[in-house]
Every structure is written in structure tokens, then in C-alpha cells.
Design an enzyme around this catalytic site. Structure first.
Site, short mmCIF file in Angstrom:
data_model
loop_
_atom_site.label_atom_id
_atom_site.label_comp_id
_atom_site.label_asym_id
_atom_site.label_seq_id
_atom_site.Cartn_x
_atom_site.Cartn_y
_atom_site.Cartn_z
CE LYS A 1 -4.01 -2.21 1.99
NZ LYS A 1 -5.29 -1.98 2.62
N GLY B 1 0.32 -1.56 6.51
CA GLY B 1 -0.88 -1.82 5.73
C GLY B 1 -1.98 -0.79 5.89
#
Length: 265
Positions: free
Chosen positions: A65, A128
Site C-alpha cells: 500500500k 498496511g
């Protein structure tokens, strides 16, 4: 036929293809959505495929991400603020990185009827989806947010993005109203978080970002102690809803059938 992907490593646990392909069929869209295991060195190639219009949209999951940001042309305000991208698409020849995890988490928490306003939040993990969760919690006016991560420097990095975060050593358990497992511990059936929750009390919310399996050992322990428990299913569904709407300009239905689709897999 248009092509969409979810990328990450590991990726086999992702139910994104199941949900997106269900909505694609329901809305008579000529497209296919697949999962693809990707290492860090292959991220740039995925972006090039988007630029060439060989792929029309990509969802990003752990651990990419943040890794994918250097290859993206433009970030949405939400992705910029969190330095986290989970949805990518092409707009006027520019690859846009967006973050639908923020809306996904906020909507899922509202559905639990356990509100974050003026609550003490304890988050396990620092990678994340954590920046998105913090962004949401601040928006919802949580009174305090405490982070603990096995690798402390990752938690300290979050303090550069967000003010007033408290960082504590892994193993310590502070007083809290809501505890969120945002680590990957629980993806495997026998995974257990090496923390002693026996003295935290009851009537709190144990929230696990993991949605597959539906009940991790973290949630089982929370329930056994008399706490409300929620997995990441609704967060997953709502972040997917936002991505689908961005890509296809269609608002998919979230019905009992949609939720059962995820539960029954």
C-alpha cells in the site's frame, strides 16, 4: 473485456475477486477481476500496464500500500494524508492512487453500533491499513489512539504522519475501549497474538481487520472475555464498494446476499 486485479503477497486469502465478480455480473459489466501475487520489484510493471490500458483498475493489499506510491502519478487527498493506496485507476492518462480503506473502516464501525467518539483506541500493528484506520478514528473524534507494533520503528514512523499518537512497547496492554488487530496474525488458523488479554475486562470492542477466516483466535478470546467482537468483513465490503463505484461509475448493492457470499466462501 476490461481487466481488474487485486495485488499483494500473500494474496490467496483475498475474497476481492468473489465480491467484485459478483457485482460485475449483477450490473452486466464486461469485465473480469482476478488476484495476483506480486513482489515489490514488479510493482512498476503493473503501473505501466495501467498506463497502456491493459489493466483498468487495481486494488492493493499488504505489503504494497505504501511501496506502490513512487510509481503513481497523482494521489487523492486521502491517499496523500495516509501515504497509503489501495485503489488505482487511470484518469486523463494519469495513474491515480486512492484510499477507500478510510471510508470502509468508518462505515463498518458505524454498523457495529460501537462508536469511536471519545473512546480510547488501542491498535496492534503499524503497517498496511493502519494509517487509514487512524485517519478514520481522528475524523470520528476518538479521545486517544495508542499503537503497538512488534517492530517499534514502524510505529514511530506513523508519528510523522499523525500528531498525538502514543506508542507503547509490544507486550504492554493499556486501558482501552476498542482494540483493533491490524497485524497479519490470524490469517493462518493456528495464529495467536502473544499478548495476555485476561485482565482487560468486558464490554469492550475487539475488532480484527482480518475477514478470512471469519473468527480469528484474537476474536475468540475477546468473545470469551465478554466483549463485543467484529471481523473486517464489513470494512472489506465497504472499501470494495467505493473502489467499484470509482471504476465503473455504478453503486453496487450491499444486500444480505452480498454478505452471505463472503461468509459462505
Amino acid at each position: 473485456m476490461k481487466k481488474y486485479l487485486v495485488i499483494g503477497n500473500p494474496i490467496d486469502h483475498s475474497l476481492s475477486p468473489l465480491l467484485h465478480n459478483f457485482w460485475i455480473k449483477e450490473n452486466n459489466i464486461k469485465a473480469i477481476y482476478k488476484r495476483k501475487k506480486i513482489d515489490k520489484e514488479n510493482l512498476e510493471d503493473i503501473i505501466l500496464q495501467i498506463k497502456k490500458n491493459q489493466i483498468q483498475g487495481v486494488n492493493v493489499t499488504v505489503p504494497h500500500k505504501k511501496n506502490i506510491i513512487p510509481f503513481i502519478d497523482q494521489l487523492s487527498p486521502e491517499a496523500e494524508a495516509t501515504q497509503s493506496v489501495n485503489t488505482i485507476y487511470l484518469n486523463e492518462n494519469k495513474v491515480i492512487g486512492h484510499n477507500t480503506d478510510i471510508a470502509g473502516f468508518e462505515l463498518s464501525l458505524k454498523k457495529t453500533k460501537y462508536y469511536a467518539y471519545d473512546k480510547k483506541i488501542f491498535i496492534l500493528g503499524a503497517g498496511g491499513v493502519v494509517p487509514s484506520i487512524i485517519f478514520s478514528l481522528k475524523k470520528m473524534n476518538a479521545s486517544s489512539i495508542i499503537i503497538s507494533n512488534r517492530t517499534k520503528h514502524k510505529a514511530l514512523e506513523l508519528q510523522k504522519l499523525f500528531k498525538n499518537l502514543e506508542i507503547i512497547d509490544w507486550g504492554k496492554i493499556p486501558e482501552f475501549d476498542i482494540i483493533i488487530n491490524a497485524t497479519s496474525i490470524g490469517l493462518r488458523k493456528n495464529d495467536r497474538i502473544d499478548l495476555d488479554f485476561s485482565k482487560v475486562g468486558s464490554n469492550k470492542l475487539f475488532y480484527d481487520v482480518i475477514y478470512n477466516p471469519g473468527e480469528t483466535n484474537f476474536l475468540k478470546e475477546g468473545k470469551k472475555l465478554g466483549n463485543q467482537v467484529e471481523n473486517g468483513k464489513l470494512m472489506f465490503v465497504y472499501q470494495a464498494y467505493e473502489a467499484f463505484r470509482l471504476w465503473h461509475k455504478v453503486k453496487p448493492n450491499i444486500t444480505k446476499e452480498t454478505l452471505e457470499l463472503i461468509e459462505n466462501d
